[in-house]
Enzyme design. Sequence first.
Site, PDB file in Angstrom:
ATOM      1  N   THR A  16       0.947  -1.314  -0.004  1.00 45.94           N
ATOM      2  CA  THR A  16       0.004   0.077  -0.046  1.00 45.94           C
ATOM      3  C   THR A  16       0.966   1.200  -0.108  1.00 45.94           C
ATOM      4  O   THR A  16       0.331   2.158  -0.566  1.00 45.94           O
ATOM      5  CB  THR A  16      -1.004  -0.054   1.264  1.00 45.94           C
ATOM      6  OG1 THR A  16      -1.724  -1.087   1.087  1.00 45.94           O
ATOM      7  CG2 THR A  16      -1.879   1.264   1.302  1.00 45.94           C
ATOM      8  N   THR A  95       1.188  -4.118   4.276  1.00 45.86           N
ATOM      9  CA  THR A  95       0.714  -4.613   5.638  1.00 45.86           C
ATOM     10  C   THR A  95       0.301  -6.009   6.005  1.00 45.86           C
ATOM     11  O   THR A  95       0.204  -6.211   7.200  1.00 45.86           O
ATOM     12  CB  THR A  95      -0.145  -3.657   6.230  1.00 45.86           C
ATOM     13  OG1 THR A  95      -1.661  -3.445   5.562  1.00 45.86           O
ATOM     14  CG2 THR A  95       0.120  -2.044   6.096  1.00 45.86           C
TER      15      THR A  95
END
Length: 315
Positions: A16, A95
Amino acid sequence: MQNKAEKIVLLGTGGTIAGTSAQAGDNVGYTAGQLSVGHLIAAVPALGHVPLEAEQVAQLDSKDMSHAVWQALAQRVAAHLARPDVAGVVITHGTDTLEETAWFLHRALAPQKPVVLTCAMRPASSLQPDGPQNLLDAVTVAQSAVAQGVLCVAQGQVLAAEDVRKVHGYRIDAFSAGDAGPVARVEEGQLIALRPWPQAQALGLAAIAQDVAQWPRVGLVCSHAGAEPWAVEAAVAAGLQGLVVEGTGNGTVHHGLEAALHKAQSAGLRVLRASRCVAGGVVGAPTGALPSAGGLTPAKARVELLLQLLAKAST
């Protein structure tokens, strides 16, 4: 205390932090892994005075992390850490599987220099991206003359590979070290140590050197109300060498699943028992209980079992 004259190597893997969306206000409908690690560095002007070297190891959404990328990443980290001009390594990562990669690297390498994974919950195209500050903080930790081991940096917290876990699917403060707490924090460019740096016995690159297609197959099953033995039976039939059971509470396992696991263990399948609880792990070992993964999350317990099997095969 920093080694400002020494080089920091940044290894990009996507995630991300390197993601973009067509709309700046969209923090969900983005595509991960779109920007190079060079683009991430350019977005942080404060890194302009730091001697950096960037390398793109992979470019993916971390939900799609693979054993092949882990192997390549460990090899590149080890190669850079062996250089006398390198103070530490920073890895930009997604993540979703960050805690798994962190544990893999820590157990495989147990580095004396800092290896710092960092990430973001918002894409680089967000109105308020969290990646730039996380990256700056990660470099601060990697520059430190005292930090060591595999660490994860997000939202000013420095978390040990053994303890870090993702505990929220959307908020930017998505990571926790549970009961252990952070090992340090970063405040306005200063690293403040809170407890001893993580230590481990390195398995070494030889343990993970073989073709990943030949790595042991290790799976994960979940205990739940109404659990049946079919998942264990299917794993055995598929030829898996190891299985982690995500137990309830303190690693408890539904009787319908537990009997099948004991049977499979007797037949040679390696088994570890973890807990699905957000905090804590498995405490104690009642008579007849399946082997415990201790404080490891189920995902990290799978990595641990994989590495144990690899280490055994390499001896």
